[in-house]
Design a protein around this motif. Structure first.
Motif, PDB file in Angstrom:
ATOM      1  N   ILE A  91     -14.604  -1.848  -9.593  1.00 48.30           N
ATOM      2  CA  ILE A  91     -14.484  -0.399  -9.426  1.00 48.30           C
ATOM      3  C   ILE A  91     -13.483  -0.075  -8.324  1.00 48.30           C
ATOM      4  CG2 ILE A  91     -15.705   1.642  -8.587  1.00 48.30           C
ATOM      5  CD1 ILE A  91     -18.171   0.649 -10.121  1.00 48.30           C
ATOM      6  N   VAL A  92     -13.595  -0.766  -7.191  1.00 48.97           N
ATOM      7  CA  VAL A  92     -12.683  -0.511  -6.069  1.00 48.97           C
ATOM      8  C   VAL A  92     -11.258  -0.922  -6.440  1.00 48.97           C
ATOM      9  CG1 VAL A  92     -12.151  -1.105  -3.673  1.00 48.97           C
ATOM     10  CG2 VAL A  92     -14.522  -0.724  -4.363  1.00 48.97           C
ATOM     11  N   LEU A  93     -11.114  -2.083  -7.086  1.00 46.37           N
ATOM     12  CA  LEU A  93      -9.779  -2.564  -7.435  1.00 46.37           C
ATOM     13  C   LEU A  93      -9.106  -1.652  -8.460  1.00 46.37           C
ATOM     14  CD1 LEU A  93      -7.674  -4.789  -7.063  1.00 46.37           C
ATOM     15  CD2 LEU A  93      -8.790  -6.060  -8.913  1.00 46.37           C
ATOM     16  N   TYR A  94      -9.833  -1.250  -9.495  1.00 50.52           N
ATOM     17  CA  TYR A  94      -9.246  -0.365 -10.501  1.00 50.52           C
ATOM     18  C   TYR A  94      -8.928   1.010  -9.903  1.00 50.52           C
ATOM     19  CZ  TYR A  94     -10.638  -3.828 -14.014  1.00 50.52           C
ATOM     20  OH  TYR A  94     -10.785  -4.973 -14.751  1.00 50.52           O
ATOM     21  N   SER A  95      -9.711   1.429  -8.906  1.00 50.09           N
ATOM     22  CA  SER A  95      -9.409   2.682  -8.215  1.00 50.09           C
ATOM     23  C   SER A  95      -8.100   2.570  -7.446  1.00 50.09           C
ATOM     24  CB  SER A  95     -10.553   3.050  -7.255  1.00 50.09           C
ATOM     25  OG  SER A  95     -11.757   3.287  -7.960  1.00 50.09           O
ATOM     26  N   ALA A  96      -7.835   1.377  -6.913  1.00 48.09           N
ATOM     27  CA  ALA A  96      -6.559   1.157  -6.221  1.00 48.09           C
ATOM     28  C   ALA A  96      -5.396   1.265  -7.205  1.00 48.09           C
ATOM     29  CB  ALA A  96      -6.559  -0.216  -5.547  1.00 48.09           C
ATOM     30  N   ALA A  98      -5.444   2.984  -9.962  1.00 47.30           N
ATOM     31  CA  ALA A  98      -5.355   4.389 -10.357  1.00 47.30           C
ATOM     32  C   ALA A  98      -4.574   5.202  -9.334  1.00 47.30           C
ATOM     33  CB  ALA A  98      -6.759   4.970 -10.538  1.00 47.30           C
ATOM     34  N   ARG A  99      -4.585   4.736  -8.080  1.00 47.01           N
ATOM     35  CA  ARG A  99      -3.839   5.427  -7.018  1.00 47.01           C
ATOM     36  C   ARG A  99      -2.416   4.910  -6.876  1.00 47.01           C
ATOM     37  NH1 ARG A  99      -7.439   7.252  -1.905  1.00 47.01           N
ATOM     38  NH2 ARG A  99      -9.266   8.039  -3.024  1.00 47.01           N
ATOM     39  N   GLY A 100      -2.028   3.980  -7.730  1.00 50.21           N
ATOM     40  CA  GLY A 100      -0.626   3.566  -7.769  1.00 50.21           C
ATOM     41  C   GLY A 100      -0.279   2.311  -7.006  1.00 50.21           C
ATOM     42  N   VAL A 101      -1.270   1.503  -6.612  1.00 46.14           N
ATOM     43  CA  VAL A 101      -0.943   0.272  -5.897  1.00 46.14           C
ATOM     44  C   VAL A 101      -0.166  -0.672  -6.814  1.00 46.14           C
ATOM     45  CG1 VAL A 101      -3.020  -1.032  -6.496  1.00 46.14           C
ATOM     46  CG2 VAL A 101      -1.880  -1.484  -4.325  1.00 46.14           C
ATOM     47  N   ALA A 102       0.774  -1.414  -6.251  1.00 44.51           N
ATOM     48  CA  ALA A 102       1.585  -2.349  -7.031  1.00 44.51           C
ATOM     49  C   ALA A 102       0.808  -3.638  -7.282  1.00 44.51           C
ATOM     50  CB  ALA A 102       2.886  -2.668  -6.302  1.00 44.51           C
ATOM     51  N   VAL A 103       1.034  -4.256  -8.443  1.00 49.10           N
ATOM     52  CA  VAL A 103       0.391  -5.523  -8.786  1.00 49.10           C
ATOM     53  C   VAL A 103       0.736  -6.588  -7.743  1.00 49.10           C
ATOM     54  CG1 VAL A 103       0.346  -7.405 -10.467  1.00 49.10           C
ATOM     55  CG2 VAL A 103       0.280  -5.046 -11.246  1.00 49.10           C
ATOM     56  N   VAL A 104       1.988  -6.621  -7.318  1.00 50.61           N
ATOM     57  CA  VAL A 104       2.418  -7.616  -6.327  1.00 50.61           C
ATOM     58  C   VAL A 104       1.651  -7.431  -5.021  1.00 50.61           C
ATOM     59  CG1 VAL A 104       4.354  -8.435  -4.950  1.00 50.61           C
ATOM     60  CG2 VAL A 104       4.687  -7.896  -7.364  1.00 50.61           C
ATOM     61  N   TRP A 146       2.741  -7.964   6.385  1.00 54.32           N
ATOM     62  CA  TRP A 146       4.147  -7.711   6.067  1.00 54.32           C
ATOM     63  C   TRP A 146       4.303  -6.915   4.774  1.00 54.32           C
ATOM     64  CZ3 TRP A 146       7.786  -8.643   9.598  1.00 54.32           C
ATOM     65  CH2 TRP A 146       9.129  -8.506   9.223  1.00 54.32           C
ATOM     66  N   VAL A 147       3.484  -7.248   3.764  1.00 52.03           N
ATOM     67  CA  VAL A 147       3.645  -6.556   2.475  1.00 52.03           C
ATOM     68  C   VAL A 147       3.055  -5.148   2.512  1.00 52.03           C
ATOM     69  CG1 VAL A 147       1.532  -7.275   1.267  1.00 52.03           C
ATOM     70  CG2 VAL A 147       3.634  -6.930  -0.018  1.00 52.03           C
ATOM     71  N   VAL A 148       1.901  -4.963   3.172  1.00 53.95           N
ATOM     72  CA  VAL A 148       1.305  -3.623   3.190  1.00 53.95           C
ATOM     73  C   VAL A 148       2.086  -2.672   4.093  1.00 53.95           C
ATOM     74  CG1 VAL A 148      -1.003  -4.465   2.636  1.00 53.95           C
ATOM     75  CG2 VAL A 148      -0.351  -4.155   5.034  1.00 53.95           C
ATOM     76  N   GLY A 160      -0.378   3.964   9.346  1.00 58.32           N
ATOM     77  CA  GLY A 160      -1.623   3.490   8.771  1.00 58.32           C
ATOM     78  C   GLY A 160      -1.432   2.973   7.347  1.00 58.32           C
ATOM     79  N   LEU A 161      -2.515   2.460   6.786  1.00 51.27           N
ATOM     80  CA  LEU A 161      -2.469   1.943   5.426  1.00 51.27           C
ATOM     81  C   LEU A 161      -2.436   3.071   4.409  1.00 51.27           C
ATOM     82  CD1 LEU A 161      -5.162  -0.894   5.448  1.00 51.27           C
ATOM     83  CD2 LEU A 161      -2.726  -1.204   5.094  1.00 51.27           C
ATOM     84  N   SER A 162      -1.784   2.833   3.294  1.00 52.04           N
ATOM     85  CA  SER A 162      -1.895   3.778   2.186  1.00 52.04           C
ATOM     86  C   SER A 162      -3.296   3.661   1.599  1.00 52.04           C
ATOM     87  CB  SER A 162      -0.849   3.465   1.114  1.00 52.04           C
ATOM     88  OG  SER A 162      -1.175   2.259   0.432  1.00 52.04           O
ATOM     89  N   GLY A 163      -3.750   4.737   0.959  1.00 51.56           N
ATOM     90  CA  GLY A 163      -5.094   4.709   0.384  1.00 51.56           C
ATOM     91  C   GLY A 163      -5.261   3.618  -0.651  1.00 51.56           C
ATOM     92  N   ALA A 164      -4.217   3.367  -1.456  1.00 52.71           N
ATOM     93  CA  ALA A 164      -4.289   2.344  -2.493  1.00 52.71           C
ATOM     94  C   ALA A 164      -4.400   0.952  -1.884  1.00 52.71           C
ATOM     95  CB  ALA A 164      -3.069   2.432  -3.400  1.00 52.71           C
ATOM     96  N   ASP A 165      -3.579   0.666  -0.857  1.00 53.71           N
ATOM     97  CA  ASP A 165      -3.638  -0.639  -0.202  1.00 53.71           C
ATOM     98  C   ASP A 165      -4.972  -0.841   0.512  1.00 53.71           C
ATOM     99  OD1 ASP A 165      -1.154  -1.542  -1.028  1.00 53.71           O
ATOM    100  OD2 ASP A 165      -0.103  -0.729   0.715  1.00 53.71           O
ATOM    101  N   ALA A 166      -5.511   0.228   1.089  1.00 48.74           N
ATOM    102  CA  ALA A 166      -6.804   0.135   1.768  1.00 48.74           C
ATOM    103  C   ALA A 166      -7.907  -0.241   0.787  1.00 48.74           C
ATOM    104  CB  ALA A 166      -7.134   1.459   2.451  1.00 48.74           C
ATOM    105  N   LEU A 167      -7.863   0.340  -0.407  1.00 54.13           N
ATOM    106  CA  LEU A 167      -8.854  -0.006  -1.425  1.00 54.13           C
ATOM    107  C   LEU A 167      -8.720  -1.471  -1.839  1.00 54.13           C
ATOM    108  CD1 LEU A 167      -8.791   3.180  -3.683  1.00 54.13           C
ATOM    109  CD2 LEU A 167     -10.697   2.375  -2.270  1.00 54.13           C
ATOM    110  N   ALA A 168      -7.480  -1.959  -1.951  1.00 56.61           N
ATOM    111  CA  ALA A 168      -7.268  -3.371  -2.284  1.00 56.61           C
ATOM    112  C   ALA A 168      -7.851  -4.271  -1.207  1.00 56.61           C
ATOM    113  CB  ALA A 168      -5.780  -3.649  -2.470  1.00 56.61           C
ATOM    114  N   LEU A 169      -7.741  -3.871   0.064  1.00 54.62           N
ATOM    115  CA  LEU A 169      -8.323  -4.641   1.166  1.00 54.62           C
ATOM    116  C   LEU A 169      -9.850  -4.639   1.079  1.00 54.62           C
ATOM    117  CD1 LEU A 169      -6.029  -3.565   4.123  1.00 54.62           C
ATOM    118  CD2 LEU A 169      -6.353  -5.904   3.295  1.00 54.62           C
TER     119      LEU A 169
END
Length: 316
Positions: A91-96, A98-104, A146-148, A160-169
């Motif tokens: 759920i958290v990963l798919y939400s990331a 949905a917010r546009g996080v890159a696969v890489v 480095w990537v985030v 700060g972190l983007s919302g999508a990257d934060a969800l991935a974390l």
């Protein structure tokens, strides 16, 4: 000792499974990004585990029935561990996505899972780690930062972190906890354990699915989504989870989690192949090099520690 590709239980050798699991997971990130065109995070999570639980119920009904008494005694553990490591993680990963996080980005952020596992083992479970393993932790962590930060670590402190990257974390933290919890898994056949985890995932994801359906209306996914869900259910929900789970049980969370660092490599290659807009920019390449160096240092340190333990008679 002779290396056997197949074990007595019919599964591949743990190290073979630990290579295949991240290879499948690399395609999982792509599926997660593709799926947002047809499915919400709650729908994607719910239906993938319904399909996985249904397939296992059909294929291994006799084995599951035999192990059911043991599974019932561990129902709460299965609900917590399966519900978090399977349902909440997705759920958290798919939400990331949905917010546009890159696969890489997701693939590289996942490199923090072994870092988190090693830290918990060292700080709370009194597991000793070699200095090279700590060097690997530092390099992997540097690669994720480095990537985030898009190659600007100091800028991360300001923006700060983007919302999508934060969800991935957050999803990585959930999976690290799941990895550590597997050491207390009930002693049953792998198919029964995986089935129970899938059922737990259905139970945990169902309230989210129902809540969304009541708010926005229930709908059946289109045929494209069903094809994607079938692939995810067989290769990712069942095979990759099985391979990782059984490998952790066989060789331990700390050693098994290190192979998660293969995800940045696999994920970057698959992500760029499917989504040409996700180019391997300079900051991504630097992050991949740092994570790859972290893998090498961690594996070298783990090997040296194992040799030292064996020489002292601690590896028996």
């Amino acid at each position: 000792m002779r290396f056997r590709v197949w074990q007595a239980n019919g599964l591949p050798h743990p190290y073979v499974m630990l290579f295949l699991a991240p290879a499948f997971w690399a395609t999982s990130n792509v599926a997660g990004k593709l799926g947002k065109a047809w499915l919400s995070p709650y729908e994607f999570t719910f239906w993938r585990w319904v399909l996985a639980a249904g397939l296992l119920s059909w294929l291994f009904r006799g084995r599951i029935r035999a192990d059911l008494p043991v599974l019932k005694t561990r129902a709460l553990w299965l609900l917590l561990v399966g519900g978090s490591g399977f349902a909440l993680f997705n759920i958290v990963l798919y939400s990331a996505f949905a917010r546009g996080v890159a696969v890489v980005n997701v693939s590289i952020i996942t490199a923090l899972i072994p870092v988190m596992v090693l830290l918990v083992e060292a700080l709370f479970l009194r597991t000793r780690a070699h200095g090279l393993q700590w060097l690997g932790v530092g390099l992997s962590f540097a690669g994720v930062v480095w990537v985030v930060s898009r190659g600007r670590p100091l800028g991360l402190l300001e923006a700060g972190l983007s919302g999508a990257d934060a969800l991935a974390l957050v999803s990585s933290a959930i999976y690290a906890g799941y990895s550590l919890a597997l050491r207390r898994a009930p002693k049953v056949h792998w198919a029964s354990l995986l089935w129970a985890m899938c059922v737990a995932a259905v139970a945990v994801s169902a309230p989210f699915y129902v809540w969304e359906g009541l708010e926005e209306g229930f709908r059946l996914p289109p045929w494209q989504a069903w094809l994607l869900l079938l692939y995810v259910a067989v290769f990712i929900a069942i095979l990759s989870k099985l391979f990782y789970m059984e490998s952790v049980i066989a060789i331990g969370a700390g050693r098994a989690a290190l192979t998660m660092n293969l995800l940045p490599v696999f994920g970057a290659l698959v992500g760029v192949a499917v989504f040409p807009d996700e180019r391997l920019g300079g900051y991504v390449l630097v992050a991949l090099i740092l994570v790859a160096a972290g893998i090498g240092a961690s594996e070298w340190g783990a090997a040296k520690r194992q040799v030292a333990a064996s020489s002292l008679g601690l590896g028996r």
